[in-house]
Design a protein around this motif. Structure first.
Motif, PDB file in Angstrom:
ATOM      1  N   GLU A  54       0.833  -1.200   0.000  1.00  0.00           N
ATOM      2  CA  GLU A  54       0.000   0.000   0.000  1.00  0.00           C
ATOM      3  C   GLU A  54       0.873   1.258   0.000  1.00  0.00           C
ATOM      4  OE1 GLU A  54      -2.971  -0.115   3.069  1.00  0.00           O
ATOM      5  OE2 GLU A  54      -3.528   1.979   2.689  1.00  0.00           O
TER       6      GLU A  54
ATOM      7  N   ASP B 168       2.326   1.689  -3.450  1.00  0.00           N
ATOM      8  CA  ASP B 168       1.257   2.186  -4.330  1.00  0.00           C
ATOM      9  C   ASP B 168       1.040   3.689  -4.160  1.00  0.00           C
ATOM     10  OD1 ASP B 168       0.419   0.035  -5.758  1.00  0.00           O
ATOM     11  OD2 ASP B 168      -1.702   0.395  -5.240  1.00  0.00           O
TER      12      ASP B 168
ATOM     13  N   TYR C  97       1.678   5.594  -7.554  1.00  0.00           N
ATOM     14  CA  TYR C  97       0.437   5.930  -8.261  1.00  0.00           C
ATOM     15  C   TYR C  97      -0.420   6.939  -7.491  1.00  0.00           C
ATOM     16  CZ  TYR C  97       2.122   1.807 -10.630  1.00  0.00           C
ATOM     17  OH  TYR C  97       2.929   0.919 -11.291  1.00  0.00           O
TER      18      TYR C  97
ATOM     19  N   ARG D  41       8.237   3.198 -11.565  1.00  0.00           N
ATOM     20  CA  ARG D  41       7.040   2.444 -11.974  1.00  0.00           C
ATOM     21  C   ARG D  41       7.435   1.270 -12.871  1.00  0.00           C
ATOM     22  NH1 ARG D  41       3.620   7.755 -13.338  1.00  0.00           N
ATOM     23  NH2 ARG D  41       2.848   8.183 -11.256  1.00  0.00           N
TER      24      ARG D  41
ATOM     25  N   HIS E 144       8.932  -1.443 -10.861  1.00  0.00           N
ATOM     26  CA  HIS E 144       7.906  -2.135 -10.080  1.00  0.00           C
ATOM     27  C   HIS E 144       7.134  -3.118 -10.969  1.00  0.00           C
ATOM     28  CE1 HIS E 144       5.553  -2.576  -6.483  1.00  0.00           C
ATOM     29  NE2 HIS E 144       4.435  -2.407  -7.153  1.00  0.00           N
TER      30      HIS E 144
END
Ligand SMILES: [Fe+2]
Ligand SMILES: [Fe+2]
Length: 323
Positions: free
Chosen positions: A104, A107, A111, A295, A298
């Protein structure tokens, strides 16, 4: 009566009083101890922001690993960049003890709106930048993190003790690189001076806004997460760095820099806070590039995480069930 979901429920006054007493006695707060929700939230924000910064911080320096001018420099830089990745993972573990999942947190910054240190949105244009990052950026980080090693939250403080030992190596290798270039050819001297000119002010911005403009500082100081204000830490860094610059005959790019006999401090000129705001709001020279690189890393690592999770699930099946 309806309650506004944005307004947190009031804390139990007895528990709150006990918490304050523990802080007054300089006890550390541990993961299973009671803590006010605001303390938990602020720490989660601060620790995750710190972990993101360590990981993003691998990018500007990683950019030079293949171009290091000798095997020795390459080994040192590889070790340093690897340490930063380790710091990130270590602090993510610490943040997870506050009850939030690492996925989390990641994230939120890849994002969402979570931040990382503004300094890593500047480019590394020359080899001397690697020395200057070690000297100034890791030097600033040490000043900040030495204070955090005495923070009230146990897992954060303990992580900082270990991390500071490695940061000292980072700073020394950077200063040694700068000193070597500074006593080198005129072109090498010019390269290191140019790098200092570009990194000095962003390094000072790493300590955050002036105390009066720092919205989170009050709570963090009250809860002994921070023990010194942004301006105090920045001043300490300036006082430590000015003599180091003089020792290698490098000029700090501040015409207003002067020694104040009365306070014993080196006083600096005004910081360009408009630039700082631009960078932290996503418009620095490399914000887009850094996030895009993280990103992509990931996404490219997704299969590894899935394979590890599948393997762990298979291992936890009762004996005889696995095909
Ligand atoms: Fe680090
Ligand atoms: Fe470092």
């Amino acid at each position: 009566m309806t309650t506004d979901p944005k307004t947190p429920a009031p804390e139990d006054p007895a528990k709150m009083a006990e918490f304050d007493t523990r802080l007054a006695r300089d006890e550390t707060i541990e993961p299973k101890d009671w803590m006010p929700e605001k303390y938990r939230k602020q720490l989660t924000r601060m620790m995750s922001q710190h972990a993101h910064s360590e990981v993003v911080g691998m990018l500007p320096e990683g950019n030079w690993i293949t171009r290091a001018p000798s095997l020795r420099r390459k080994m040192v830089l590889l070790a340093k960049v690897q340490d930063e990745g380790g710091h990130g993972l270590y602090i993510y573990c610490g943040a997870e003890t506050l009850g939030i999942d690492r996925a989390e947190l990641i994230d939120q910054y890849l994002y969402g709106t979570a931040k990382y240190s503004s300094i890593f949105n500047y480019p590394t244009l020359a080899w001397a930048d690697i020395g200057v990052i070690g000297w100034l950026v890791d030097g600033a980080a040490i000043v900040n993190q030495t204070m955090l090693a005495r923070a009230s939250y146990g897992p954060y403080a303990r992580a900082m003790i270990r991390i500071c030992k490695e940061e000292n190596f980072h700073k020394r290798q950077g200063y040694e690189l700068c000193a070597t270039l500074a006593r080198g050819t005129p072109a090498q001297r010019a390269m290191v001076q140019d790098a200092v000119n570009r990194w000095w002010w962003p390094s000072l911005m790493m300590f955050g806004p002036h105390d009066g403009d720092s919205p989170n500082s009050g709570d963090l100081l009250k809860w002994k997460v921070k023990l010194k204000s942004n301006d105090d830490l920045r001043q300490r860094f300036v006082n430590l760095t000015v003599p180091q610059a003089k020792a290698i005959e490098i000029t700090l790019p501040d015409p207003d820099l002067r020694y104040d006999e009365a306070s014993g401090n080196w006083l600096i000129g005004p910081i360009d806070w408009a630039e700082f705001k631009q960078v932290i709001s996503g418009n620095g020279p490399c914000n887009h590039e850094r996030l895009a690189a993280r990103r992509a890393a990931h996404e490219e690592g997704r299969w590894v995480r899935e394979a590890a999770a599948a393997y762990a699930a298979k291992r936890s099946e009762p004996a005889g069930q696995a095909a």
